[in-house]
Design a protein around this motif. Sequence first.
Motif, PDB file in Angstrom:
ATOM      1  N   UNK A   1     -87.443 107.437 -40.528  1.00 42.74           N
ATOM      2  CA  UNK A   1     -86.394 107.894 -39.612  1.00 42.74           C
ATOM      3  C   UNK A   1     -86.865 108.219 -38.195  1.00 42.74           C
ATOM      4  N   UNK A   2     -88.167 108.195 -37.925  1.00 43.14           N
ATOM      5  CA  UNK A   2     -88.648 108.542 -36.584  1.00 43.14           C
ATOM      6  C   UNK A   2     -89.320 107.339 -35.945  1.00 43.14           C
ATOM      7  N   UNK A   3     -88.683 106.730 -34.954  1.00 41.56           N
ATOM      8  CA  UNK A   3     -89.281 105.552 -34.307  1.00 41.56           C
ATOM      9  C   UNK A   3     -90.616 105.896 -33.627  1.00 41.56           C
ATOM     10  N   UNK A   4     -91.567 104.997 -33.754  1.00 45.44           N
ATOM     11  CA  UNK A   4     -92.870 105.072 -33.060  1.00 45.44           C
ATOM     12  C   UNK A   4     -93.752 106.238 -33.529  1.00 45.44           C
ATOM     13  N   UNK A   5     -93.374 106.913 -34.604  1.00 47.76           N
ATOM     14  CA  UNK A   5     -94.182 108.052 -35.042  1.00 47.76           C
ATOM     15  C   UNK A   5     -95.555 107.603 -35.500  1.00 47.76           C
ATOM     16  N   UNK A   6     -95.660 106.419 -36.088  1.00 47.32           N
ATOM     17  CA  UNK A   6     -96.917 105.960 -36.649  1.00 47.32           C
ATOM     18  C   UNK A   6     -97.758 105.145 -35.663  1.00 47.32           C
TER      19      UNK A   6
ATOM     20  N   UNK B   1     -93.380 120.353 -36.621  1.00 43.50           N
ATOM     21  CA  UNK B   1     -92.993 120.664 -35.241  1.00 43.50           C
ATOM     22  C   UNK B   1     -92.719 119.390 -34.452  1.00 43.50           C
ATOM     23  N   UNK B   2     -93.610 118.407 -34.586  1.00 37.82           N
ATOM     24  CA  UNK B   2     -93.440 117.141 -33.866  1.00 37.82           C
ATOM     25  C   UNK B   2     -92.166 116.422 -34.309  1.00 37.82           C
ATOM     26  N   UNK B   3     -91.875 116.473 -35.597  1.00 32.53           N
ATOM     27  CA  UNK B   3     -90.674 115.821 -36.121  1.00 32.53           C
ATOM     28  C   UNK B   3     -89.418 116.460 -35.541  1.00 32.53           C
TER      29      UNK B   3
END
Length: 327
Positions: free
Chosen positions: A39-44, A292-294
């Motif tokens: 669900x989080x774009x570019x997180x990886x 926190x980052x999420x």
Amino acid sequence: MSQASVTIRLPRRGSALGLLQKYGVYFALGLILLFNLLFTPNFFELDNFRTQFVQVVPVLIVALGMALVIGTEGIDLSVGAVMALAAAIVPLYIGYGAIPAILIAIAGGLLVGVINGSMVAFIGVQPIVATLSLMVAGRGIALLIANEQLRPVTDAFVLDLGRGNFLEGAPWRIPYAVIIAVVLVVLVALLVNRTTFGKQLLAIGGNRRAAQLAGLPVKRILLSVYVLSAALASVAGIIGTARLGASVPSTIGNLIELSAITAVVVGGTPLTGGQVKIAGTVAGALLLQFITATLVKHDVPDAYSQIVQAAIILAAVYIQRGRIFKR
């Protein structure tokens, strides 16, 4: 006519709770990573992970020292003030060179650790009271040293500790701050698991009275633990200052003691002492950082991250309640 009997074995609640106590932080870390994968774009992306790892370094380093203190059934609330003190000292002595300034900053933190440890070990002051007094006084001294002003830090060596990278320019460059944190994790893990000091520390946390009767150097170990906690907090303060490029003792390390305690407890180290889970502490610090980052990446207000952190503490203490009642 005979009837066949069928036995159904249900999972024991105790064993499930034990697994949760032991591996819960890794399960939660996996869940938050899976959520971000979906669900989080570019997180990886590598740049994002590099940023997350650099941001978690101060909390992780402080949490290592906190884990040692909690392992003796103590607590250290002064770590944020020690960070502020180190941050205030660095620009004061940077004119003598980066290395002397760093060593003097760490020495200032060590002095706080000696005071904390002496009050706990020799005077018998409760750890929460001893370290609370230094939490207030330490930051006040830091503000006096800095004259309550922001002081820029421009020394290249110091700045590299927070901003520089090994293999600069390469896609797989590694921040020096992360390297320092990894080295400290390995050293603390070896200290706890492979040395007589570590065994004595755990014995004291498990049963201080029995450790005294067995002839263990209880007071010396307690003093050493608070000194180590302060030394690690000083390193965290120096790295935090290097990241900012300035000494800001009024804000650096503010409430970091709560994040460190959370990382330690969530990582499986009981507040009742007798155990120190270094790998769990690392996982706990990463879990807090990723949560926190999420929330930030999904535009959730910062206030909610503090509420989530409080909920995590309550959940971790609830899961550990079996250990507390067994003592």
